[in-house]
Structure formats: structure tokens, C-alpha cells
Write a protein that holds these residues in place. Sequence first.
Motif, PDB file in Angstrom:
ATOM      1  N   ARG A   3     -22.009  15.475 -20.590  1.00 28.91           N
ATOM      2  CA  ARG A   3     -22.330  16.882 -20.834  1.00 28.91           C
ATOM      3  C   ARG A   3     -21.516  17.797 -19.919  1.00 28.91           C
ATOM      4  O   ARG A   3     -21.444  17.585 -18.703  1.00 28.91           O
ATOM      5  CB  ARG A   3     -23.822  17.154 -20.636  1.00 28.91           C
ATOM      6  CG  ARG A   3     -24.708  16.399 -21.615  1.00 28.91           C
ATOM      7  CD  ARG A   3     -26.089  17.021 -21.712  1.00 28.91           C
ATOM      8  NE  ARG A   3     -26.049  18.363 -22.293  1.00 28.91           N
ATOM      9  CZ  ARG A   3     -27.143  19.055 -22.621  1.00 28.91           C
ATOM     10  NH1 ARG A   3     -28.352  18.536 -22.403  1.00 28.91           N
ATOM     11  NH2 ARG A   3     -27.044  20.254 -23.146  1.00 28.91           N
ATOM     12  N   LYS A 105     -20.600  16.525 -25.070  1.00 31.22           N
ATOM     13  CA  LYS A 105     -21.339  17.722 -25.488  1.00 31.22           C
ATOM     14  C   LYS A 105     -20.916  18.868 -24.580  1.00 31.22           C
ATOM     15  O   LYS A 105     -20.985  18.770 -23.355  1.00 31.22           O
ATOM     16  CB  LYS A 105     -22.845  17.484 -25.350  1.00 31.22           C
ATOM     17  CG  LYS A 105     -23.716  18.700 -25.656  1.00 31.22           C
ATOM     18  CD  LYS A 105     -23.778  18.974 -27.146  1.00 31.22           C
ATOM     19  CE  LYS A 105     -24.921  19.927 -27.497  1.00 31.22           C
ATOM     20  NZ  LYS A 105     -24.835  21.226 -26.852  1.00 31.22           N
ATOM     21  N   ASP A 107     -21.414  22.904 -23.614  1.00 28.94           N
ATOM     22  CA  ASP A 107     -22.200  24.130 -23.702  1.00 28.94           C
ATOM     23  C   ASP A 107     -21.396  25.270 -23.099  1.00 28.94           C
ATOM     24  O   ASP A 107     -20.860  25.146 -21.986  1.00 28.94           O
ATOM     25  CB  ASP A 107     -23.523  23.995 -22.941  1.00 28.94           C
ATOM     26  CG  ASP A 107     -24.493  23.038 -23.619  1.00 28.94           C
ATOM     27  OD1 ASP A 107     -24.276  22.721 -24.806  1.00 28.94           O
ATOM     28  OD2 ASP A 107     -25.453  22.601 -22.954  1.00 28.94           O
ATOM     29  N   GLY A 132     -23.102  24.070 -27.666  1.00 30.32           N
ATOM     30  CA  GLY A 132     -24.359  24.720 -27.338  1.00 30.32           C
ATOM     31  C   GLY A 132     -24.058  25.987 -26.560  1.00 30.32           C
ATOM     32  O   GLY A 132     -22.919  26.225 -26.140  1.00 30.32           O
ATOM     33  N   ASP A 151     -32.751  32.741 -32.064  1.00 31.03           N
ATOM     34  CA  ASP A 151     -33.433  32.027 -33.152  1.00 31.03           C
ATOM     35  C   ASP A 151     -32.610  32.077 -34.437  1.00 31.03           C
ATOM     36  O   ASP A 151     -32.517  31.085 -35.176  1.00 31.03           O
ATOM     37  CB  ASP A 151     -34.815  32.636 -33.401  1.00 31.03           C
ATOM     38  CG  ASP A 151     -35.805  32.289 -32.297  1.00 31.03           C
ATOM     39  OD1 ASP A 151     -35.545  31.314 -31.561  1.00 31.03           O
ATOM     40  OD2 ASP A 151     -36.822  33.003 -32.173  1.00 31.03           O
ATOM     41  N   ARG A 154     -29.740  29.629 -34.132  1.00 36.92           N
ATOM     42  CA  ARG A 154     -30.236  28.247 -34.226  1.00 36.92           C
ATOM     43  C   ARG A 154     -30.458  27.857 -35.687  1.00 36.92           C
ATOM     44  O   ARG A 154     -30.076  26.769 -36.127  1.00 36.92           O
ATOM     45  CB  ARG A 154     -31.543  28.109 -33.445  1.00 36.92           C
ATOM     46  CG  ARG A 154     -31.409  28.200 -31.931  1.00 36.92           C
ATOM     47  CD  ARG A 154     -32.754  27.890 -31.263  1.00 36.92           C
ATOM     48  NE  ARG A 154     -32.715  28.117 -29.824  1.00 36.92           N
ATOM     49  CZ  ARG A 154     -33.281  29.160 -29.210  1.00 36.92           C
ATOM     50  NH1 ARG A 154     -33.946  30.074 -29.924  1.00 36.92           N
ATOM     51  NH2 ARG A 154     -33.201  29.287 -27.900  1.00 36.92           N
ATOM     52  N   GLY A 158     -27.540  25.657 -36.379  1.00 40.65           N
ATOM     53  CA  GLY A 158     -28.059  24.498 -35.667  1.00 40.65           C
ATOM     54  C   GLY A 158     -27.635  24.467 -34.211  1.00 40.65           C
ATOM     55  O   GLY A 158     -27.640  23.403 -33.574  1.00 40.65           O
ATOM     56  N   THR A 159     -27.279  25.620 -33.665  1.00 41.60           N
ATOM     57  CA  THR A 159     -26.783  25.698 -32.288  1.00 41.60           C
ATOM     58  C   THR A 159     -27.922  25.512 -31.289  1.00 41.60           C
ATOM     59  O   THR A 159     -28.978  26.143 -31.411  1.00 41.60           O
ATOM     60  CB  THR A 159     -26.130  27.073 -32.030  1.00 41.60           C
ATOM     61  OG1 THR A 159     -25.217  27.366 -33.083  1.00 41.60           O
ATOM     62  CG2 THR A 159     -25.398  27.080 -30.699  1.00 41.60           C
ATOM     63  N   GLU A 160     -27.702  24.644 -30.303  1.00 39.68           N
ATOM     64  CA  GLU A 160     -28.665  24.495 -29.210  1.00 39.68           C
ATOM     65  C   GLU A 160     -28.435  25.633 -28.215  1.00 39.68           C
ATOM     66  O   GLU A 160     -27.331  25.797 -27.691  1.00 39.68           O
ATOM     67  CB  GLU A 160     -28.470  23.145 -28.521  1.00 39.68           C
ATOM     68  CG  GLU A 160     -29.461  22.874 -27.405  1.00 39.68           C
ATOM     69  CD  GLU A 160     -29.220  21.537 -26.728  1.00 39.68           C
ATOM     70  OE1 GLU A 160     -29.402  21.462 -25.496  1.00 39.68           O
ATOM     71  OE2 GLU A 160     -28.830  20.576 -27.423  1.00 39.68           O
ATOM     72  N   ILE A 161     -29.476  26.430 -27.962  1.00 35.67           N
ATOM     73  CA  ILE A 161     -29.328  27.615 -27.108  1.00 35.67           C
ATOM     74  C   ILE A 161     -30.393  27.602 -26.025  1.00 35.67           C
ATOM     75  O   ILE A 161     -31.580  27.426 -26.302  1.00 35.67           O
ATOM     76  CB  ILE A 161     -29.450  28.916 -27.933  1.00 35.67           C
ATOM     77  CG1 ILE A 161     -28.378  28.957 -29.032  1.00 35.67           C
ATOM     78  CG2 ILE A 161     -29.324  30.142 -27.026  1.00 35.67           C
ATOM     79  CD1 ILE A 161     -28.505  30.134 -29.977  1.00 35.67           C
ATOM     80  N   ARG A 162     -29.956  27.780 -24.782  1.00 37.56           N
ATOM     81  CA  ARG A 162     -30.873  27.890 -23.646  1.00 37.56           C
ATOM     82  C   ARG A 162     -30.682  29.272 -23.015  1.00 37.56           C
ATOM     83  O   ARG A 162     -29.559  29.667 -22.692  1.00 37.56           O
ATOM     84  CB  ARG A 162     -30.584  26.804 -22.609  1.00 37.56           C
ATOM     85  CG  ARG A 162     -31.486  26.877 -21.367  1.00 37.56           C
ATOM     86  CD  ARG A 162     -30.972  25.930 -20.283  1.00 37.56           C
ATOM     87  NE  ARG A 162     -31.156  24.551 -20.656  1.00 37.56           N
ATOM     88  CZ  ARG A 162     -32.142  23.765 -20.216  1.00 37.56           C
ATOM     89  NH1 ARG A 162     -33.040  24.262 -19.376  1.00 37.56           N
ATOM     90  NH2 ARG A 162     -32.235  22.514 -20.591  1.00 37.56           N
TER      91      ARG A 162
END
Length: 412
Positions: A3, A105, A107, A132, A151, A154, A158-162
Motif C-alpha cells: 500500500r 494499492k 491512495d 483510493g 458517497d 464511491r 467504487g472508489t475507496e475514500i477516507r
Amino acid sequence: MFRIALFGGTFDPFHLAHLRMVEHIWSLQIYDQIIVMPTGPSPHKERRISFAGYRYESARLAVREFEEKVSVSSEEITSRGASYTIFTVKKLRDKFISLCGDAVKIDLLIGSDSLQTVEKWYQADLLLRKVGLLVAVRNKELIKEIRLKADSLRQKYGTEIRLLELEPLTISSTEIRGLLQANESAEHLLPASVSSFLTQNRVYSFVEAMSELSDESWDYLQSLEQIQWPLLDEERRVHVLNVMQYAVELARLHDVDLRKTAIAALLHDIAKYLPLKQQYEYAGDFFEQLNDKIVHAPASANFAREQLNIEDEEIWAAICYHTTSHPQNSDLGKIIYLADKIEYGREYKSLPPIRRMAEKDLDRAMLLCMKEVFVALSRQGFPTHPYSKAHYESIIKKYASDTDTTLQKEDR
């Protein structure tokens, strides 16, 4: 899975808010590598950003305490053409897959303002399916709007978001540059190592002189920096930028062509780290008493001519004789010789009087500077080069017998 957190930005310069972000990302303990990546020449013309060597070095100094856990990448700096994030991500992914043989991966760290516009980025639909997002929330009053946008992305990609909700640390790069341009302290806004670096090298002190270069010249100089980047080490990249900025300042004061000055100064050491055999091949056999210490000068001049198609004779001569000078040196040649010896990255006690003189009288500054060089060569057991001796004597003749007295008076 390997990552990576990718933190891109202009970093002009890298300041405490940037460092705090790196520290926070590392504290998450979910990344094998954090990569700080200064941008290259921007495909968007918002403003002139500082040369890459300065921005890269400010980032490198700021994160060096993390050792191998956080690295600074020159990937976008050296990429020719527009530096689009999708291309950078692909190169990084391919590189780390080949290195670790595992899935990778990536981000991207972006600000919450960029989250609102990320769909306008080049090939955004493909990018958002491959990476991400780590989103630094800069205005908590907008948190509902930010969450709604996250949201939406996502669901759509399908994006991973923090979301990273940090206590605000408002620092303006513009403010930092303004303070340093005015020779005021910005140490309360910068990591100590970065503050020291920017102050010592006067990175933002010559903005006024550099701003007189045309946009076309600025773009050309940045392209030359890209070409030269892999040929120099970190210290030398900073040195040639210091020489360039100070030389342009002297050129402005003495009515010398700014573009020619900047080109000659930036490229004066371009062949310095080529193998010695190759340096001698580029140098040819016209230069008297050539040796390993000075061969890079004519080699760099001929490299610029042969590899970069820089045919201007005055630029060629300024680069060629920047170590020794020459009795036929033009004012441009004198400026490059002086700037190479007295740029602000050099801290010898004898330099301030030479700098003061260089801003008033190039010939008298040459005499002061060459005297110091002659003494240093003598201490090291090296003879004075005949070009240097001939140029020194020609200036002495110009000012006749009152030279030393006049120099002493003006230096005081």
C-alpha cells in the motif's frame, strides 16, 4: 498487498502543514510507503512555480527523519510534457509491482476542495477506479457537503475514500514566499531544516529579477532543468539554480541579456558528472592546460551546443571559461564566473565584499574574486591557469596603478 500513499503538490516550499500531513498519514499504520511527489511543469498556467530543484530539496529535507518509510520522488519533475496524475499512477504501479512482485494499492492524498473537482481531472473515470482517496478536510463547516460528494464518488466509481478530519493548521505558501522575498523570517511556518535551506540559499530573494524573464524563457529554462536533472546530484542541482538566480540579478544590474545569462548559468555544470573520459572527449583539444578539475567547463559548453542545440557563442564562452575566466570574457562571462564562485550557497567569509562589489563593478569584483581563487589554488599546490592570469593582468592594466587603493576604498 503493498500500500502506497501518494502525496503530490507544488511544495513551493514544503512547510509545517505538509509535514503534519505526512506524520498523520504515517500514524494510520496502514501504508508500506508514503511518496511525496513535487509536481513538474504544470499543464495549467496558474502562476510561475519555483524551479524543481528547490522544491524537491525542501521536501527531501523535511521528511528525511522518516528515512526509508517516506520518500521523495522526482517522477513528475522528469516527465516530459504534461504531468497528469493518471500517468504518474500507472508508472508508480508498474514500478512497485516489478520491485515487490505483489499487488499494489495507491491512495492519493488530496484536499477537500480537490474532491469537489476531481471528476474534471484528465481521465478521471479511469483514475477513480484505480486509486483510493485520502481527503484532508480543510473546512469542517463543509463536512456534510464533503461526505455527500465522497458517497457519490464511491457509488459511481467504487472508489475507496477516507476523510481525514484534522485540526486546521492554516499556512500559506504565498505568505512564506513573501516573507523570504523581503528577507524576513518564516521559521515559525517551516521545518527547521527547510527554513535554514531557504534562507541560506536565498531561494526567494531574486524573484524580482527572475520575473523579468519572459514566459517563453521561463518554460524553456524549466525544460532544460528537466533534461539536466538525471545528470546532476541533489547538491549540484541546487548550486546551478543558485548560480542562475544570482547571475540573473547581476545581469539585471549591469544591463546584460537575462535569457542568455539564465541559460549559461543553469547549464554551466551539465557535464560535470559525466565519466572523465567522456568529459575530455566533449572538451576537445583547444583549451590550454586542461586538467581533471576544469575539464567539465569546456565539456559542458560543447555538450550544450551538441546535445541541446545551443549555438549562441556568448553562452558557449561563458560556460566554457566559467572556471578560469578568459581575457576576452564578455560581461556575461564575468557574471557566470562570479556567480559560480560567490552564490549564496557558498559560505566563505571572504565572499560578502566580493558580492557587494559585483553589484557595482564587475571588473573590480573579478579582481577581488580571482585573488581569492589564486590564494586557494596556491594553498592546494595548484598553479594559476594562464587564462586566469591573463584576464587578471588585463583588468589591472585597465585600472593602472591606482587599482588596489581604489578597491580598498570601495570595499570599505
